[in-house]
Design an enzyme around this catalytic site. Structure first.
Site, mmCIF file in Angstrom:
data_model
loop_
_atom_site.group_PDB
_atom_site.id
_atom_site.type_symbol
_atom_site.label_atom_id
_atom_site.label_comp_id
_atom_site.label_asym_id
_atom_site.label_seq_id
_atom_site.Cartn_x
_atom_site.Cartn_y
_atom_site.Cartn_z
ATOM 1 N N ILE A 56 8.032 -5.157 8.502
ATOM 2 C CA ILE A 56 7.925 -4.717 7.186
ATOM 3 C C ILE A 56 7.453 -3.001 7.441
ATOM 4 O O ILE A 56 6.626 -2.540 7.803
ATOM 5 C CB ILE A 56 6.713 -5.311 6.078
ATOM 6 C CG1 ILE A 56 7.076 -6.805 5.978
ATOM 7 C CG2 ILE A 56 6.734 -4.600 4.820
ATOM 8 C CD1 ILE A 56 6.099 -7.514 5.392
ATOM 9 N N TYR A 104 -1.953 -9.439 6.112
ATOM 10 C CA TYR A 104 -1.658 -8.017 6.489
ATOM 11 C C TYR A 104 -2.749 -7.636 7.456
ATOM 12 O O TYR A 104 -4.028 -7.300 6.698
ATOM 13 C CB TYR A 104 -1.409 -7.226 5.199
ATOM 14 C CG TYR A 104 -0.974 -5.877 5.702
ATOM 15 C CD1 TYR A 104 -0.728 -5.389 6.743
ATOM 16 C CD2 TYR A 104 -1.117 -4.946 4.446
ATOM 17 C CE1 TYR A 104 -0.412 -4.149 6.926
ATOM 18 C CE2 TYR A 104 -0.649 -3.471 4.371
ATOM 19 C CZ TYR A 104 -0.232 -3.097 5.828
ATOM 20 O OH TYR A 104 0.026 -1.777 6.091
ATOM 21 N N LYS A 110 1.710 -9.763 8.930
ATOM 22 C CA LYS A 110 2.220 -8.428 9.027
ATOM 23 C C LYS A 110 1.264 -7.712 9.825
ATOM 24 O O LYS A 110 0.013 -7.398 9.532
ATOM 25 C CB LYS A 110 2.341 -7.374 7.654
ATOM 26 C CG LYS A 110 2.737 -6.034 8.058
ATOM 27 C CD LYS A 110 2.919 -5.311 6.738
ATOM 28 C CE LYS A 110 3.301 -3.839 7.045
ATOM 29 N NZ LYS A 110 3.223 -3.192 5.682
ATOM 30 N N TYR A 157 -12.902 -1.643 3.630
ATOM 31 C CA TYR A 157 -14.219 -0.979 3.129
ATOM 32 C C TYR A 157 -15.410 -1.904 3.229
ATOM 33 O O TYR A 157 -16.463 -1.468 3.906
ATOM 34 C CB TYR A 157 -14.343 -0.466 1.784
ATOM 35 C CG TYR A 157 -15.402 0.481 1.585
ATOM 36 C CD1 TYR A 157 -15.533 1.709 1.911
ATOM 37 C CD2 TYR A 157 -16.428 0.036 1.040
ATOM 38 C CE1 TYR A 157 -16.552 2.483 1.723
ATOM 39 C CE2 TYR A 157 -17.655 0.901 0.678
ATOM 40 C CZ TYR A 157 -17.769 2.135 1.170
ATOM 41 O OH TYR A 157 -18.989 2.991 0.985
ATOM 42 N N THR A 164 0.916 -1.352 -0.074
ATOM 43 C CA THR A 164 0.012 0.109 0.006
ATOM 44 C C THR A 164 0.869 1.190 -0.033
ATOM 45 O O THR A 164 0.564 2.335 -0.512
ATOM 46 C CB THR A 164 -0.857 0.146 1.229
ATOM 47 O OG1 THR A 164 -0.348 -0.417 2.287
ATOM 48 C CG2 THR A 164 -1.909 -0.862 1.120
ATOM 49 N N THR A 165 2.126 1.139 0.390
ATOM 50 C CA THR A 165 3.036 2.216 0.470
ATOM 51 C C THR A 165 3.593 2.690 -0.838
ATOM 52 O O THR A 165 3.798 3.814 -1.227
ATOM 53 C CB THR A 165 4.320 2.105 1.522
ATOM 54 O OG1 THR A 165 3.830 1.854 2.746
ATOM 55 C CG2 THR A 165 5.489 3.205 1.405
#
Length: 292
Positions: free
Chosen positions: A206, A135, A164, A109, A46-47
């Site tokens: 991470i 994650y 994560k 969501y 996502t980063t």
């Protein structure tokens, strides 16, 4: 999964001023991680502003990272989403031979129940030909994957090898560490609590801040794994202010400002994200000067 112990970094996608992908900058950033002692790379997490990249850009990012890395470090690929069928289709059709694992975010969501989360990852695990890192990041997904659900998945699917964990809840992390099956890795997804998690039995991190200061952060994690507590906390407190700052106005805007001060890339982000303001950019620049 020894290759996932230590410090992984969630690579950004650098953009030029015209917001096109900056291939040369991405190559520099990958080499900066290798030289800084990072243990593995995560591409298209996502980063990476994954949500704003089109299909061709994603392929360009993957190709660039693999070429720059040239097999030096293990690479994890982000493959996740809130459409289970779409995630499964990608896992069945994509060539994953260059990656040691996938990192798959809990559905966002939709706000599924714990059973819905379990069934989503059951489908992911059954479709994935390589190991799966779960994650959990409730601050972005609006649902928390509880330890019982994680442990159930880890026990039911041999290729679910790690999580994560980014709930920012050290007690929840400790419950995972306490009850996990042997060999399952609990990886921090929250830079500020990485060291406490490692000392409690976690496998590493991470990281976002780790890609800005790879030498210092990866050394901290290594010292934590070696239970050299005082030395590790000295580095934690050296970096703590920067961790707060890079998330103050959103990720990856903060870490991209760090990279700009390091001369590695522009600080450009794509809407709906915006660059950090002048005040924060100045404070981050001062921090970079202090560390470097």
């Amino acid at each position: 999964m020894q290759s996932l112990i230590g410090t992984g970094v969630a690579l950004i996608t650098p953009f030029k001023k015209d917001l096109s992908v900056d291939v040369e900058a991405l190559e520099r950033i990958v080499n900066y991680q290798i030289d800084g002692g990072i243990n593995y790379l995560v591409v298209l997490g996502t980063t990476a502003e994954n949500a704003t990249l089109n299909k061709d850009e994603k392929e360009l990012v993957i190709k660039t990272v693999l070429k720059a890395n040239a097999g030096k470090l293990p690479v994890v690929l982000g493959v996740g989403g809130n459409n289970t069928l779409e995630v499964v289709e990608e896992l069945k059709t994509r060539d994953l031979s260059a990656f040691v694992a996938i990192l798959s975010v809990s559905p966002y969501y939709n706000k599924p129940t714990q059973e819905g989360i379990y069934q989503h990852f059951k489908a992911v695990a059954e479709a994935s030909p390589i190991p799966v890192i779960l994650y959990n990041v409730p601050g972005r997904t609006a649902s928390n994957m509880l330890p019982a659900t994680v442990i159930r998945l880890a026990n039911d699917f041999k290729n679910v090898v790690a999580i994560k964990e980014a709930a920012g809840d050290i007690v929840q992390a400790m419950k995972l560490i306490q009850n996990k099956p042997e060999g399952f890795l609990v990886i921090s997804g929250d830079d500020m609590v990485t060291l406490p998690m490692v000392l409690a039995g976690g496998a590493g991190v991470i990281s976002v801040i780790g890609e800005g200061f790879p030498k210092e952060f990866s050394t901290m994690v290594r010292l934590g794994l070696e239970k050299k507590v005082d030395e590790a906390y000295k580095l934690h407190y050296l970096l703590a202010d920067s961790i707060d700052m890079i998330f103050e106005q959103g990720n990856p805007a903060g870490i991209k400002s760090v990279f700009k001060h390091l001369g590695l890339c522009e600080d450009a982000v794509r809407l709906p994200l915006v660059t950090v303001n002048e005040d924060l950019a100045g404070r981050l620049g001062d921090f970079v000067k202090k560390i470097r």
